[in-house]
Scaffold this active site. Structure first.
Site, PDB file in Angstrom:
ATOM      1  N   GLU A  39      -6.654  -7.841  -0.883  1.00 39.15           N
ATOM      2  CA  GLU A  39      -7.032  -7.871   0.530  1.00 39.15           C
ATOM      3  C   GLU A  39      -8.467  -7.423   0.687  1.00 39.15           C
ATOM      4  O   GLU A  39      -8.890  -6.435   0.073  1.00 39.15           O
ATOM      5  CB  GLU A  39      -6.211  -6.864   1.352  1.00 39.15           C
ATOM      6  N   GLU A  98       0.814  -1.220   0.000  1.00 37.05           N
ATOM      7  CA  GLU A  98       0.000   0.000   0.000  1.00 37.05           C
ATOM      8  C   GLU A  98       0.849   1.272   0.000  1.00 37.05           C
ATOM      9  O   GLU A  98       0.809   2.059   0.951  1.00 37.05           O
ATOM     10  CB  GLU A  98      -0.955  -0.002   1.186  1.00 37.05           C
TER      11      GLU A  98
HETATM   12  C1  GAL Z   1      -4.629  -2.914   4.782  1.00 31.32           C
HETATM   13  C2  GAL Z   1      -3.187  -3.285   5.013  1.00 31.32           C
HETATM   14  C3  GAL Z   1      -3.089  -4.489   5.924  1.00 31.32           C
HETATM   15  C4  GAL Z   1      -3.953  -4.297   7.128  1.00 31.32           C
HETATM   16  C5  GAL Z   1      -5.361  -4.039   6.685  1.00 31.32           C
HETATM   17  C6  GAL Z   1      -6.310  -3.823   7.837  1.00 31.32           C
HETATM   18  O1  GAL Z   1      -4.808  -1.641   4.325  1.00 31.32           O
HETATM   19  O2  GAL Z   1      -2.522  -3.587   3.821  1.00 31.32           O
HETATM   20  O3  GAL Z   1      -1.747  -4.663   6.303  1.00 31.32           O
HETATM   21  O4  GAL Z   1      -3.469  -3.219   7.876  1.00 31.32           O
HETATM   22  O5  GAL Z   1      -5.390  -2.868   5.920  1.00 31.32           O
HETATM   23  O6  GAL Z   1      -7.621  -3.650   7.368  1.00 31.32           O
END
Ligand code: GAL
Length: 659
Positions: free
Chosen positions: A302, A144
Site C-alpha cells: 500500500e 496491519e
Molecule cells: C493503511 C491501511 C489502509 C488505510 C490506509 C490509509 O495503513 O492499511 O486500510 O487505512 O492506511 O492511509
C-alpha cells in the site's frame, strides 16, 4: 512474470455497474492485481455462521475474466458489529481500563478465544471456497497487525508467555529488576500488563509486553497462515506490515514467518524527504526479507496514489511523483506497486483518501498517471530477474526503539529509526545502496560495511558476532547509545558502550545530553546535537575531538583497527556534513561504491543485477533534466543508450546493460 500493480479494491462498497466499470478501467490501466476483502467481514458473514459469498464470487469471477489476479484478504482486522455484542470480552481494553466499542476498525482483543475462533472460521471458510479460484494469487492475512489490549484475558496470556520465557519468578524478578521500588512478584497471578499506573512503569515489563504482543499477534497470523497453506499449498501467504514506533510488531522476527514481506508505506513529508523515506522503507523491507524469508523479494502493498498525510493537511503529490515512488520501490526489490486504494469511497472514515480512480473519476490526472504507470511497469517487468546489490547494511533494531520510548531516559528523541534514516540518507545521496537490517543474528558476510544506529539493546551473542565480523575485515560504524543495555534493558556496567567497549577500543564514562536547540562543536568544524559523551580511548585513535565546552579536547569520533577490520565510534549525533564526510570515508575504506558514478544531486540510482545483464534505475527528483553515464537500452522509451542517458525532470530511466 508481470509486476503486481493495483491496489485495495472494495467491491462491497459499489453497485454492480460500477464494478463492471472497475474491471474495464483496470484493464486500461494495466492493473495486474488487486487486494480484495480486507475489511469485508460484515459483508461476508452478516450473522454468526451465515456466509454470503455471492458478491465476492461475482467480483472474483469478473476479475479473473478480466485477467486481474487477486490478493485475497482475510477480513479479520474488522470484526462485524454482531461480534462485539456477542462477545463483549473480546473487545480491547486500553491501559486506563476503558473497554472500546465497535464503530471503527481493529476493535478486538487478539488473546480472546472468541476472536481467535471467529477469525479462524472466516479464514477457513474463505480458504475452502476460493481454493483453486483462477484469480487467487496471494493470501493477504488480516490488515496491519498492531492492536494492543490490556484486558484480563491478555493478562493471562502475558503470564503464560512470561512463564515460557523465564521459567520461574526468580528469573523474572531478576531481569525486570523488581528489587527497584519493591516490585518483587511472589506469585504469577500478581503480574499484569502495564496498565495506567501512579508514576513511571517498570521499563522491562513494558518492553516484554511489547514483545509478548508481537508474539501473540504473530500466533494469530500463523493460525490463519497454516490453514490457508493447508488449503492452497501453492499460494503464498503474507500480511501487510504497518510501520511506525507505536507498532508492537517485531518485523524482523515476523519476516521469518511470512512467505513474502509486504509493507504499507506512506511518506509523511511533502518535500524531497518523501523520496528518502520511500527509499528507506524499501531498503528496510528488503533487509527484513533478506534475513527473514531468505529472499530479497518484497512487496509494496500500500501507498497513497496522491494525497500524502503531512502534519495539519494533506499534500497533493506533484505530477509524476506517484510513478517515481512506485518505480523507486521496484528498483529496490519490490515485486510490484500496489496502492491504497483502487477507487475512492463515497463515505466512511477515510472518505478523502486518495485512489487510483479518484472522486473525479477516470477523467482525471491521477487516473491518467495510473495508466502511464501501468505501461511503465509492463516495460520494466524483466528487471524482476535482477537482485538489488547492497554493499552496506544499516542495523535497525526495533526492540531498541521500543526500549528508548521509556520515560526517564537521559534525553528524549533517542530513536534508532531516525538515526538509521539519517545514515541511510547520507548513503542515498551518494547513490550507495544499503540493506536496512532488523537483526544482527543473520549472515553479515555479504556486507563490507555495517552501520549500527542507536542499537541500545545488545546480547552477548550479537556483540560476539560483530567482533568476528570486524576481525574478518568488516568496517563497522557504531553510533552513540549502542550496546549499552542487555536484551532486557539492563545497563551493562563498567563503562558504556557496554557490549562493544573492546571492539570499539573506547570506554565512555558519562553522558552529556545536549540541550534542545544547542550544538556541540568538533575539531573538524562539524557539529553534533542531542548527545555527547566523555569518551576515553582504550585502543582506538581519536579522529575528531570536541572543541569547547566541558568536553573540550576529548575524543568525539574514534577509529579502532580490530583484526583485519575497523570499528568506528561516533559519540554525538553528527550534523549532515559531518555524517556525510564520515560515511564517505568509511565507504572508501571498505571499498563500497555507488550504483553508478557521477550522479547529479537529486538523482537516485539503484542497480538490479541479473545473471548476464543488469538494470540501472535512475529517478530524477529534481525539476531539471539530467544526464547520467549509461550504455544499453532505456526500457521506458525503448531507445538505445550510448554513453549518456537523459533522465527527464521529475521522471525516470531504466537502463538494461549487458553486465
Ligand atoms: C493503511 C491501511 C489502509 C488505510 C490506509 C490509509 O495503513 O492499511 O486500510 O487505512 O492506511 O492511509
Amino acid at each position: 512474470m508481470p509486476l503486481w500493480y493495483g491496489g485495495d479494491y472494495n467491491p462491497e462498497q459499489w453497485p454492480d455497474d460500477v464494478q463492471a466499470e472497475d474491471v474495464d478501467l483496470m484493464r486500461r490501466a494495466g492493473v495486474t492485481m488487486v487486494t480484495v476483502g480486507v475489511f469485508a467481514w460484515s459483508w461476508l458473514e452478516p450473522a454468526p455462521g451465515r456466509y454470503t459469498f455471492g458478491g465476492l464470487d461475482r467480483a472474483l469471477d469478473r476479475l479473473a475474466a478480466g485477467g486481474v489476479a487477486v490478493a485475497l484478504a482475510t477480513p479479520t482486522a474488522s470484526p462485524p458489529p454482531w461480534f462485539g455484542l456477542a462477545h463483549p470480552e473480546a473487545l480491547p481494553v486500553t491501559p486506563d481500563g476503558v473497554r472500546l466499542s465497535h464503530g471503527s476498525r481493529d476493535t478486538y482483543c487478539v488473546s480472546a478465544p472468541a476472536y481467535r475462533d471467529a477469525a479462524r472460521r472466516i479464514a477457513a471458510a474463505l480458504a475452502s471456497r476460493y481454493a483453486g479460484h483462477p484469480a487467487l494469487a496471494l493470501w493477504h492475512v488480516h490488515n496491519e497487525y498492531g492492536t494492543t489490549c490490556h484486558c484480563d484475558l491478555t493478562a493471562g496470556a502475558f503470564r503464560s508467555w512470561l512463564r515460557a520465557r523465564y521459567g520461574d519468578l526468580d528469573t523474572l524478578n531478576d531481569v525486570w529488576t523488581t528489587a527497584f521500588w519493591g516490585q518483587r512478584y511472589t506469585d504469577w497471578a500478581q503480574i499484569r500488563p502495564p496498565r495506567a499506573t501512579q508514576y513511571l512503569p517498570n521499563p522491562t515489563q513494558v518492553l516484554d509486553f511489547r514483545r509478548f504482543t508481537s508474539d501473540e499477534l504473530l500466533a494469530a497470523y500463523a493460525e490463519q497462515r497454516d490453514l490457508l497453506r493447508a488449503a492452497t499449498p501453492e499460494v503464498p501467504v503474507t500480511t501487510n506490515y504497518v510501520l511506525g514506533g507505536w507498532v508492537p510488531v517485531d518485523h524482523a522476527r515476523w519476516s521469518r514467518e511470512v512467505d513474502l514481506v509486504a509493507i504499507d508505506h506512506y511518506p509523511s513529508d511533502a518535500g524531497p524527504a518523501a523520496e528518502e523515506e520511500t527509499a528507506f522503507a524499501a531498503d528496510l523491507a528488503r533487509g527484513w526479507a533478506t534475513h527473514g524469508t531468505g529472499t530479497p523479494d518484497w512487496l509494496l502493498m500500500e501507498t497513497a496514489p496522491n494525497l500524502i498525510y503531512t502534519p495539519g493537511r494533506m499534500h497533493t503529490k506533484e505530477p509524476g511523483r506517484m510513478s517515481r515512488h512506485s518505480l523507486a520501490a521496484v528498483a529496490r526489490g519490490s515485486r510490484g506497486a500496489m496502492y491504497f486504494q483502487w477507487r475512492a469511497p463515497r463515505g466512511g472514515a477515510e472518505l478523502f483518501h486518495s485512489a487510483l480512480v479518484p472522486h473525479a473519476g477516470p477523467d482525471s490526472r491521477v487516473f491518467r498517471e495510473a495508466v502511464t504507470l501501468g505501461g511503465q511497469l509492463t516495460r520494466i517487468a524483466e528487471a524482476v530477474d535482477g537482485r538489488v546489490q547492497a554493499p552496506v547494511a544499516i542495523g535497525y533494531d526495533e526492540p531498541s526503539g521500543w526500549a528508548l520510548q521509556a520515560p526517564a531516559l537521559p534525553a528524549t528523541g533517542l530513536d534508532p529509526w531516525t538515526e538509521a534514516q539519517r545514515a541511510h540518507r547520507a548513503l542515498w545521496r551518494r547513490g550507495i545502496t544499503a540493506d536496512v537490517i532488523g537483526t544482527l543474528d543473520g549472515d553479515l558476510t555479504a556486507y563490507p560495511m555495517l552501520i549500527l544506529a542507536v542499537h541500545y539493546l545488545m546480547s552477548d551473542a550479537q556483540a560476539a558476532a560483530l567482533r568476528t565480523w570486524v576481525a574478518a575485515g568488516g568496517h563497522l560504524v557504531v553510533t552513540y547509545l549502542s550496546g549499552v543495555a542487555d536484551r532486557h534493558g539492563r545497563i551493562r556496567t563498567g563503562g558504556y558502550p557496554g557490549a562493544l567497549r573492546d571492539l570499539l577500543g573506547v570506554r565512555v564514562e558519562e553522558f552529556h545530553p545536549v540541550a534542545a536547540g544547542s550544538r556541540v562543536r568538533l575539531s573538524t568544524g562539524d557539529t553534533g546535537d542531542l548527545w555527547s559523551e566523555t569518551v576515553h580511548c582504550t585502543g582506538a585513535e581519536a579522529l575528531a575531538s570536541y572543541a569547547g565546552g566541558v568536553l573540550d579536547g576529548r575524543p568525539a569520533i574514534t577509529r579502532h583497527g580490530y583484526g583485519a577490520g575497523v570499528a568506528w565510534y561516533v559519540s554525538t549525533r553528527l550534523d549532515e556534513p559531518g555524517r556525510d564526510a564520515l560515511l564517505a570515508t568509511v565507504a572508501a575504506a571498505a571499498g563500497v561504491r555507488p550504483a553508478c558514478s557521477g550522479l547529479p544531486p537529486g538523482v537516485e540510482a539503484v542497480r538490479r543485477v541479473g545473471a548476464d545483464r543488469s538494470w540501472l534505475f535512475l529517478l530524477n527528483h529534481t525539476t531539471t533534466d539530467h544526464e547520467v553515464d549509461a550504455d544499453g537500452v532505456e526500457l521506458l522509451t525503448g531507445a538505445a543508450v550510448s554513453g549518456r542517458v537523459r533522465v527527464p525532470a521529475g521522471g525516470a530511466a531504466v537502463v538494461r546493460t549487458a553486465a
